[in-house]
Design a protein around this motif. Structure first.
Motif, PDB file in Angstrom:
ATOM      1  N   LYS A  47       0.627  -1.080  -0.126  1.00  0.00           N
ATOM      2  CA  LYS A  47      -0.058  -0.045  -0.111  1.00  0.00           C
ATOM      3  C   LYS A  47       0.758   1.256   0.159  1.00  0.00           C
ATOM      4  N   LYS A  48       1.994   1.130   0.673  1.00  0.00           N
ATOM      5  CA  LYS A  48       2.939   2.328   0.718  1.00  0.00           C
ATOM      6  C   LYS A  48       3.291   2.619  -0.745  1.00  0.00           C
ATOM      7  N   ILE A  49       3.864   1.687  -1.332  1.00  0.00           N
ATOM      8  CA  ILE A  49       4.326   1.775  -2.696  1.00  0.00           C
ATOM      9  C   ILE A  49       3.254   2.438  -3.481  1.00  0.00           C
ATOM     10  N   LYS A  50       2.008   1.691  -3.360  1.00  0.00           N
ATOM     11  CA  LYS A  50       0.772   2.263  -4.291  1.00  0.00           C
ATOM     12  C   LYS A  50       0.760   3.844  -3.996  1.00  0.00           C
ATOM     13  N   ASP A  51       0.361   4.257  -2.601  1.00  0.00           N
ATOM     14  CA  ASP A  51       0.374   5.571  -2.424  1.00  0.00           C
ATOM     15  C   ASP A  51       1.449   6.316  -3.022  1.00  0.00           C
ATOM     16  N   GLN A  52       2.675   6.018  -2.655  1.00  0.00           N
ATOM     17  CA  GLN A  52       3.887   6.965  -3.296  1.00  0.00           C
ATOM     18  C   GLN A  52       3.709   7.059  -5.090  1.00  0.00           C
ATOM     19  N   LYS A  53       3.247   5.783  -5.342  1.00  0.00           N
ATOM     20  CA  LYS A  53       3.218   5.831  -6.856  1.00  0.00           C
ATOM     21  C   LYS A  53       2.231   6.986  -7.420  1.00  0.00           C
ATOM     22  N   ALA A  54       0.880   6.751  -6.655  1.00  0.00           N
ATOM     23  CA  ALA A  54      -0.239   7.803  -6.891  1.00  0.00           C
ATOM     24  C   ALA A  54       0.310   9.142  -6.556  1.00  0.00           C
ATOM     25  N   ALA A  55       1.199   9.286  -5.656  1.00  0.00           N
ATOM     26  CA  ALA A  55       1.505  10.835  -5.385  1.00  0.00           C
ATOM     27  C   ALA A  55       2.580  11.154  -6.364  1.00  0.00           C
ATOM     28  N   ASN A 101       2.344  10.303  -9.667  1.00  0.00           N
ATOM     29  CA  ASN A 101       1.444  10.431 -10.787  1.00  0.00           C
ATOM     30  C   ASN A 101       0.844  11.732 -10.729  1.00  0.00           C
ATOM     31  N   ASN A 102       0.347  12.139  -9.617  1.00  0.00           N
ATOM     32  CA  ASN A 102      -0.478  13.348  -9.162  1.00  0.00           C
ATOM     33  C   ASN A 102       0.485  14.601  -9.444  1.00  0.00           C
ATOM     34  N   GLU A 103       1.853  14.310  -9.234  1.00  0.00           N
ATOM     35  CA  GLU A 103       2.662  15.441  -9.317  1.00  0.00           C
ATOM     36  C   GLU A 103       2.857  15.698 -10.759  1.00  0.00           C
ATOM     37  N   GLU A 106       0.534  14.999 -13.388  1.00  0.00           N
ATOM     38  CA  GLU A 106      -0.570  15.627 -13.807  1.00  0.00           C
ATOM     39  C   GLU A 106      -0.379  17.175 -13.361  1.00  0.00           C
ATOM     40  N   ASP A 107      -0.082  17.485 -12.431  1.00  0.00           N
ATOM     41  CA  ASP A 107       0.067  18.961 -11.879  1.00  0.00           C
ATOM     42  C   ASP A 107       1.104  19.511 -12.550  1.00  0.00           C
ATOM     43  N   LEU A 108       2.163  18.764 -12.885  1.00  0.00           N
ATOM     44  CA  LEU A 108       3.301  19.645 -13.689  1.00  0.00           C
ATOM     45  C   LEU A 108       2.703  19.756 -15.037  1.00  0.00           C
ATOM     46  N   LYS A 109       2.034  19.094 -15.666  1.00  0.00           N
ATOM     47  CA  LYS A 109       1.342  19.229 -17.115  1.00  0.00           C
ATOM     48  C   LYS A 109       0.361  20.334 -17.059  1.00  0.00           C
ATOM     49  N   GLN A 110      -0.474  20.389 -15.799  1.00  0.00           N
ATOM     50  CA  GLN A 110      -1.512  21.303 -15.940  1.00  0.00           C
ATOM     51  C   GLN A 110      -0.717  22.769 -15.793  1.00  0.00           C
ATOM     52  N   LYS A 111       0.148  22.935 -14.804  1.00  0.00           N
ATOM     53  CA  LYS A 111       0.798  24.099 -14.745  1.00  0.00           C
ATOM     54  C   LYS A 111       1.755  24.551 -16.030  1.00  0.00           C
ATOM     55  N   ALA A 112       2.377  23.418 -16.599  1.00  0.00           N
ATOM     56  CA  ALA A 112       2.849  23.742 -18.034  1.00  0.00           C
ATOM     57  C   ALA A 112       2.123  24.383 -19.107  1.00  0.00           C
ATOM     58  N   ASN A 113       0.719  23.665 -19.158  1.00  0.00           N
ATOM     59  CA  ASN A 113      -0.212  24.127 -20.095  1.00  0.00           C
ATOM     60  C   ASN A 113      -0.942  25.319 -19.704  1.00  0.00           C
TER      61      ASN A 113
END
Length: 501
Positions: free
Chosen positions: A177-185, A187-189, A191-198
């Protein structure tokens, strides 16, 4: 968005005991002295904070970021430092929407005679908003620079996060679960980078926004020799200090103020790197013993060392020679792709026997004569032929011959892909060389030393851009060799031919 964009800022902080270091802090000292002389209570300078200096005026709600560069070569809009500064300026422009922001690029150098747009922009910058034609050209150029920079930064950051995800998945014996949470974090980063760049790319596409940004940029090209610029700035600072009418010798106050700038610049927290009128008043109220105890002698020695080397003479050409002598420096791969780069380098001199090099020269002596003539033309009417010029001819000759033998070797060994990449780059270099020769016909006042120096830099920049596109790392030594080959083939001139009647 504001300060969320800090992730897209480039790193501009740099501390070192060299000429650039001395130049930057002298410029900062003059800014500080001007504030004090004008009794600008509400103005504060922050050293090495988001740029070389950040000048904040809370009363007028203005902020000015300044980038300071000391160079022995000329500048153009394609110069990596100018592109980096423009990108950094735009991110800061977006980060401070609540302030009336301005952005200054200050240098001892001057605009390249080949960059007509930057030259026009610099001359007309005070009335740029009224010159719609010129403003439009500037917007188009800056848009291209910013788009390229934001996309490269975005892709680099995303690649870094993707590698972290890959590492998580491959190194874990089982997905917890810890690895899944870190991977999700991660992936969120992403997506956030893509949005800011856009968001940033959308603002770059907005002509109204970009027009406002471009008119807030100030260029200051002093056109002073790199090392002499330190002497000029020190004299200006001492003039301000003398005008304060203090009882202590100006040089003692100078040493104390410069030392304070150095101390502030090394503070850990950005807020502690502040220079203002209050701090200046406190320093000027110190006793002579206090002042002397707070002077950093190592910094003053840097000034003296530079002053002692002002009679550099053949500096521009010798710097060009030094660039070739140290061409073993590798161009850092700017591509962030996880795929391995193919490194392409000229074989060492020892790989080819002297007889092999001589075969190239004997095969077409006219080309060698062209090359030697053009190198000598670089310094015509400047100095007599010297050992330095002879050395440059020798280095240029060797690079050209090694390059031609390298191409032969690639063919014989069936390294077709590498050969194709090198020849493609050669085509681009040939185009630039041919274009430059055509443009020289329109240049009335040409300085061959300046042209040769800036043209080398432009070709190396072209090579870096080519490497990014094809995911290769072609050493700049090859670009130099191609340039000398083009000179031998008459595709490049470093001088204007004298018309004969």
């Amino acid at each position: 968005m504001g300060h969320d964009l800090i992730v897209f800022k480039t790193e501009t902080d740099a501390y070192g005991t060299n000429r650039g270091f001395v130049y930057q802090y002298l410029k900062t000292l003059i800014q500080w002295l001007k504030i004090y002389s004008n009794n600008s209570t509400y103005e504060r300078i922050f050293c090495e904070y988001e740029d070389d200096t950040k000048l904040l005026n809370e009363e007028k709600n203005t902020v000015r970021f300044t980038q300071m560069k000391c160079y022995s070569t000329v500048f153009n809009l394609g110069h990596s430092d100018i592109k980096k500064s423009l990108y950094n300026f735009f991110i800061l422009y977006r980060m401070y929407p609540e302030y009336d922001g301005y952005f200054s690029f200050e240098t001892n150098s001057r605009v390249s005679s080949r960059d007509y747009l930057l030259d026009e922009w610099t001359k007309a910058q005070s009335t740029l908003s009224q010159n719609t034609s010129l403003l439009g050209k500037c917007i188009v150029e800056i848009r291209d620079i910013l788009n390229e920079a934001i996309i490269e930064t975005r892709d680099g950051l995303i690649t870094g996060l993707s590698k972290k995800i890959y590492k998580l998945e491959t190194n874990a014996k089982r997905i917890t679960k810890k690895i899944k949470d870190q991977k999700a974090a991660y992936n969120n980063e992403i997506e956030d980078l893509k949005q800011k760049a856009n968001d940033v790319l959308s603002s770059i596409a907005d002509t109204e926004v970009l027009s406002d940004f471009v008119t807030r940029i100030n260029w200051h090209f002093d056109d002073i020799d790199a090392e002499k610029s330190v002497e000029v700035l020190k004299s200006e600072a001492l003039s301000y200090i003398t005008g304060l009418g203090l009882t202590y010798p100006p040089n003692m106050i100078f040493g104390r103020l410069v030392s304070e700038i150095v101390f502030k610049s090394k503070e850990v927290t950005p807020e502690a790197r502040c220079l203002d009128c209050s701090l200046m008043r406190g320093i000027l109220a110190e006793t002579e013993t206090e002042i002397k105890s707070k002077v950093d002698q190592s910094i003053l020695e840097q000034f003296q060392d530079i002053m002692n080397r002002l009679d550099s003479g053949f500096e521009d050409v010798s710097m060009g020679i030094e660039a070739i002598k140290t061409a073993v420096e590798r161009i850092a791969p700017a591509s962030q792709t996880p795929l391995p780069l193919e490194y392409i380098d000229l074989p060492d001199t020892d790989t080819f026997e002297p007889e092999k090099l001589q075969e190239i020269l004997d095969k077409d002596p006219d080309k060698q004569s062209n090359l030697e003539r053009k190198i000598k033309k670089i310094v015509e009417n400047e100095i007599d032929e010297t050992e330095q010029v002879k050395f440059l001819v020798q280095v240029a000759t060797e690079l050209r011959c090694r390059y031609l033998l390298f191409l032969q070797e690639l063919k014989v060994s069936n390294r077709h892909n590498t050969y194709s990449n090198v020849k493609t780059l050669e085509g681009k270099v040939k185009y630039e060389c041919t274009t430059s020769a055509i443009k020289l016909k329109r240049v009335n006042d040409l300085n061959p030393i300046d042209f040769w120096s800036s043209f080398q830099e432009e070709l190396v920049s072209l090579g870096k851009q080519f490497n990014l596109r094809v995911n290769k790392d072609i050493d700049k030594e090859i670009v130099y060799a191609q340039m000398y080959q083009m000179a031998a083939e008459c595709h490049l001139k470093w001088h204007k031919e004298v018309a004969t009647k």
